[in-house]
Design a protein around this motif. Sequence first.
Motif: not given
Length: 401
Positions: A93-95, A263-268, A275-280
């Motif tokens: 459920x988390x982003x 979540x499905x729409x927000x991820x798009x 793209x994504x939050x900093x992986x580091x």
Amino acid sequence: MEELIAARVRTVKPSFVREVLKAAGRKDLISFAGGLPAPELFDVEGMRQATLEALEKDPVGALQYGATEGHAGLRGEIAKLMAERGAHISPDQLVITTGSQQGIDLIARTLLDPGDVVLLEQPSYLAAIQVFELAQAEMRGIGSDGEGVLPDDLERQILALKAEGRAPKLIYLVATFANPSGATLSRERRVRVLELAAQHGIVVIEDDPYSELRFHGESVAPMVGLAQEVEGAENLSVYLSTLSKVVAPGLRVGWMVLPAWLQQKLVIIKQASDLHASTFAQHVGYRYLQSGRMEQHVPKIREAYGQRAQHMMATLERLLPRVLQFRAPEGGMFLWASMASGVDTMQLVPRAVDAGVIYVPGAPFFANPEGHAHHLRLSFSNSTPEQIEEGVRRLASVVMD
């Protein structure tokens, strides 16, 4: 060249706090303005160890692109943290977001069309108001008191809007140690807000950056946890939080709890945004949470902030008796105060800066600022007791002049 700027941007005002923080760079200025964590309380050694572990144990993962939803290990640790707060959720459920501020923006971009109505407590978080302005939403303020937003006023406004044929789309709340008021919404009111949201099909956003900072009283379960007890509410509840206030704002790691349909729409939208939050940063945050150091460190922050809040209130009562009225918070970073004489606190800012102290006037925290010029927000988190004493003395010299 103004005509080249998008219409939605032309009327958006800069954040008053961000502008004030530019002035706060003066070394002689004592700042009660920004809600900055105390830097001397940063767990530098813990962060150093977490960073080394991230690079030693999974260097490729830490330095490579990642999933938009976020690092699986971090999501697992945050799900454990959510359970401790009173909300049992799945990591799915988390982003993970770049601070909880990005979460507000992503929700607005996913759900709001120009002219949609957002209901928000009054006063409310400045940067959320800025996001909703940028989304070209219409904001309606809900009345509040020392226990947070008033459900009866919320219901009245929902019904009035529906009578006009305009159902509100969102309710935005900082339910625990609200910014700026410091109020905490009681459990009973949280449940009532969820009932109204479910009855009328409105998404509730609970923004929760401060709940770990409780130094008095009993904690209240987040609304996303209580929503599981209210029929129809679970599918309309959104929760935002962050590591900024208890680990380090420079990490820029936040998260959202979302129903699957959203979540499905927000991820798009997030994919298109960054793209994504900093992986580091995510790997460092994961290692830090996994180490258990946050649980050991947060009590030190709570104790320090509780002492600073008490010192600020005692100093205000001593140096500005009956002039500045305020409510004692049970946690968080702020005192919300009012000038008993109705003085316009915005007009006092230049004189306060000249005297060497800065605060945030209250009017910008309202969707409709008329009648609220006598309020101000004072942050106690980023000042030592000695700085609080001197800063209040400087403020008193301006107010009593």
